[in-house]
Design a protein around this motif. Structure first.
Motif, mmCIF file in Angstrom:
data_model
loop_
_atom_site.group_PDB
_atom_site.id
_atom_site.type_symbol
_atom_site.label_atom_id
_atom_site.label_comp_id
_atom_site.label_asym_id
_atom_site.label_seq_id
_atom_site.Cartn_x
_atom_site.Cartn_y
_atom_site.Cartn_z
ATOM 1 N N VAL A 75 0.828 -1.204 0.000
ATOM 2 C CA VAL A 75 0.000 0.000 0.000
ATOM 3 C C VAL A 75 0.865 1.258 0.000
ATOM 4 C CG1 VAL A 75 -1.645 1.352 1.353
ATOM 5 C CG2 VAL A 75 -1.983 -1.106 1.080
ATOM 6 N N LEU A 76 1.847 1.308 0.908
ATOM 7 C CA LEU A 76 2.675 2.513 1.036
ATOM 8 C C LEU A 76 3.529 2.734 -0.209
ATOM 9 C CD1 LEU A 76 3.840 2.244 4.764
ATOM 10 C CD2 LEU A 76 2.023 3.665 3.815
ATOM 11 N N GLY A 134 6.017 -4.042 -2.278
ATOM 12 C CA GLY A 134 5.840 -3.047 -3.327
ATOM 13 C C GLY A 134 6.323 -3.492 -4.684
ATOM 14 N N GLN A 135 7.029 -4.611 -4.723
ATOM 15 C CA GLN A 135 7.698 -5.041 -5.947
ATOM 16 C C GLN A 135 6.733 -5.511 -7.029
ATOM 17 O OE1 GLN A 135 10.859 -5.184 -7.185
ATOM 18 N NE2 GLN A 135 9.957 -6.142 -8.986
ATOM 19 N N PHE A 136 5.879 -6.456 -6.702
ATOM 20 C CA PHE A 136 5.040 -7.088 -7.721
ATOM 21 C C PHE A 136 4.118 -6.079 -8.395
ATOM 22 C CE2 PHE A 136 1.362 -9.380 -9.298
ATOM 23 C CZ PHE A 136 1.919 -10.491 -9.911
ATOM 24 N N GLY A 137 3.439 -5.254 -7.596
ATOM 25 C CA GLY A 137 2.500 -4.305 -8.163
ATOM 26 C C GLY A 137 3.160 -3.279 -9.057
ATOM 27 N N THR A 138 4.302 -2.745 -8.610
ATOM 28 C CA THR A 138 4.975 -1.704 -9.381
ATOM 29 C C THR A 138 5.588 -2.264 -10.658
ATOM 30 O OG1 THR A 138 5.485 -0.578 -7.293
ATOM 31 C CG2 THR A 138 6.666 0.162 -9.244
ATOM 32 N N ALA A 139 6.240 -3.429 -10.556
ATOM 33 C CA ALA A 139 6.834 -4.039 -11.747
ATOM 34 C C ALA A 139 5.759 -4.466 -12.739
ATOM 35 C CB ALA A 139 7.696 -5.234 -11.348
ATOM 36 N N SER A 140 4.641 -5.014 -12.239
ATOM 37 C CA SER A 140 3.553 -5.417 -13.127
ATOM 38 C C SER A 140 2.958 -4.208 -13.841
ATOM 39 C CB SER A 140 2.456 -6.132 -12.334
ATOM 40 O OG SER A 140 2.923 -7.339 -11.776
ATOM 41 N N ALA A 247 -9.195 -9.637 -7.865
ATOM 42 C CA ALA A 247 -7.755 -9.834 -8.005
ATOM 43 C C ALA A 247 -7.232 -10.807 -6.963
ATOM 44 C CB ALA A 247 -7.030 -8.491 -7.896
ATOM 45 N N MET A 248 -7.732 -10.718 -5.733
ATOM 46 C CA MET A 248 -7.330 -11.667 -4.696
ATOM 47 C C MET A 248 -7.731 -13.086 -5.084
ATOM 48 S SD MET A 248 -8.061 -9.712 -1.075
ATOM 49 C CE MET A 248 -7.569 -11.184 -0.164
ATOM 50 N N GLY A 372 -3.250 -0.829 -6.115
ATOM 51 C CA GLY A 372 -4.309 -1.826 -6.222
ATOM 52 C C GLY A 372 -3.768 -3.229 -6.416
ATOM 53 N N VAL A 373 -2.835 -3.377 -7.343
ATOM 54 C CA VAL A 373 -2.230 -4.684 -7.570
ATOM 55 C C VAL A 373 -1.476 -5.141 -6.328
ATOM 56 C CG1 VAL A 373 -0.549 -5.978 -8.935
ATOM 57 C CG2 VAL A 373 -2.075 -4.350 -10.057
ATOM 58 N N ALA A 374 -0.705 -4.227 -5.720
ATOM 59 C CA ALA A 374 0.112 -4.592 -4.557
ATOM 60 C C ALA A 374 -0.753 -5.018 -3.381
ATOM 61 C CB ALA A 374 1.006 -3.419 -4.160
ATOM 62 N N LEU A 375 -1.828 -4.276 -3.116
ATOM 63 C CA LEU A 375 -2.682 -4.601 -1.971
ATOM 64 C C LEU A 375 -3.360 -5.949 -2.153
ATOM 65 C CD1 LEU A 375 -4.035 -3.822 0.688
ATOM 66 C CD2 LEU A 375 -5.817 -2.669 -0.640
#
Length: 452
Positions: A75-76, A134-140, A247-248, A372-375
């Motif tokens: 989230v952060l 934070g990695q998966f959401g930002t990279a995706s 998504a979950m 959104g993806v990260a959460l």
């Protein structure tokens, strides 16, 4: 609704973005996976007790701690990436991972500095968890935003290939160490090698990511708004609640399978089946190599036929296959049976997980995409992936049933099917019908929350 096209990208810009996402993500997951492979040794070094079960439980609980903070980190750091841009946050993440990995690799054992040793390891796992969160959401988000129409799932699948790349590196390193070193050498210093190597590679990943341009969709959104995008928690929940639940559901089945077959397998093979660690590491190495090539194939098929159209039959087939696979291994444990079962499970996991980054990223609009993806991803992985090893260990110890991992995976598959079926509304259905099938999504698009 803004339908202006994004700036045209050069092949060099696209290649640089893909390499930055794949290499950086792979290096981070290499560090994260190494802890699970050497959990039994780490238990002796940092959590020595009179009971081997208690020691390994404390080690797995520390493994799980990294997952508890992942939603917070998602989230952060995801919200920060939605505000300042993708490359800047990705560079920060790899530095956090390198520093925390170095902490684990250099910390003396409990016998040397006492209670300070496990405390430092717990702190390092917390930092690792924040970084991976934070990695998966930002990279995706960056991969999908660089992808041309009709190739969103294919480009997103490279994020999964990077995790397979990490699986190959970490399990290969573990296999070589367990093959070449004696148990005494492995306990004394050998287990530290993957952590030290991972921390040294960190600066390389930072250099690669620091040279990547901002994604065109994010730049287009900033130009349209005239300032950095801002999304409050209230507006995020109001506009993206159904998409987050969907998504979950997409992630849960793959997360449970991944962490039980890859992170937990070395422990399960040693403790429950009384097979050598290198047998599990070898099968995991083969699994990573297969996934590395199959994830993009799965993403390409999702672009062609529709990600959700493939999701339901694949998950149902997996649900029906889990128990026979585990029974086959448990009935007569051997490296050959373990390898054949792992290969079959790997094909299923590739089919399920290849489109995941694209599926999740296309559900959310640009201004809330990373968060959104990260959460949603990290909540699903924390509850059904990170807690899987310690939960299955406890249930197996309580019941004495070596097939408990199969029941856990069946339950996870049923939950995934139910969540996706009941929440695939509004923007989730829009993403399947249009954005995920080759039609570019307008920047900052919002849709009504009606059932399709």
């Amino acid at each position: 609704m803004n339908t202006s096209p994004s700036p045209r990208l050069t092949p060099q810009q696209v290649r640089r973005a893909i390499v930055a996402s794949v290499v950086g993500n792979g290096l981070e997951w290499f560090d994260f996976l190494a802890y699970g492979y050497f959990a039994k040794t780490i238990a002796k070094v940092f959590f020595p007790t009179h009971s081997s079960y208690l020691s390994i439980s404390l080690t797995l609980a520390t493994f799980a701690i990294g997952f508890f903070v992942r939603p917070l980190g998602g989230v952060l750091l995801g919200a920060y990436a939605d505000r300042v841009g993708r490359p800047r946050v990705l560079s920060l993440l790899i530095l956090m991972m390198a520093a925390s990995t170095l902490m684990i690799g250099l910390t003396p054992g409990y016998a040397t500095i006492g209670i300070a040793a496990p405390c430092i390891v717990v702190l390092a796992r917390l930092i690792q968890g924040l970084a991976v969160g934070g990695q998966f959401g930002t990279a995706s988000a960056m991969l999908v935003e660089y992808a041309p129409p009709g190739k969103k799932m294919f480009y997103g699948s490279f994020n999964m290939s990077s995790q397979a790349f990490a699986l190959i590196l970490s399990s290969g390193c573990g296999y070589l160490l367990t093959t070449w070193l004696s148990p005494e050498q492995l306990h004394s210093w050998g287990w530290r090698v993957p952590f030290l190597l991972g921390s040294l590679i960190g600066p390389l990943g930072f250099y690669i990511r620091h040279r990547v341009d901002e994604s065109p969709e994010f730049e287009a959104l900033k130009q349209r708004l005239g300032h950095a995008p801002r999304t409050s928690l209230r507006s995020f929940v109001r506009d993206n609640g159904d998409a987050a639940l969907c998504a979950m559901g997409v992630i849960i089945v793959g997360a449970a399978a991944n962490y039980l077959w890859h992170s937990y397998l070395p422990i399960y093979v040693q403790r429950q089946l009384h097979m050598p660690l290198k047998a599990a590491l070898l099968t995991t190495l083969v699994s990573g190599a297969i996934n590395f090539f199959l994830f993009p194939v799965s993403g390409k098929l999702a672009d062609r036929y529709g990600a959700y159209r493939l999701f339901y039959p694949i998950v149902i087939l997996w649900l029906l296959s889990v128990y026979p696979l585990f029974w086959y291994v448990v009935a007569d444990p051997s490296p050959a049976r373990l390898l054949s079962a792992q290969i079959i499970a790997t094909v299923f996991m590739a089919a399920m997980s290849g489109p995941h980054p694209g599926m999740l990223a296309t559900i959310f609009p640009v201004q809330a995409r990373s968060a959104g993806v990260a959460l949603s991803y990290n909540l699903a992985v924390t509850l059904f992936g990170g807690l899987a090893p310690v939960t299955v260990t406890w249930l197996t110890h309580l019941t004495g049933n070596n097939l408990m991992p199969a029941f856990y995976l069946i339950a996870a598959a049923l939950i995934s099917l139910a969540l996706v079926f009941f929440t695939r509304t509004g923007r989730a259905a829009y993403a399947e019908r249009d954005y995920g099938r080759g039609v570019p999504q307008p920047v900052g698009v919002t849709t009504s929350h009606t059932t399709h």
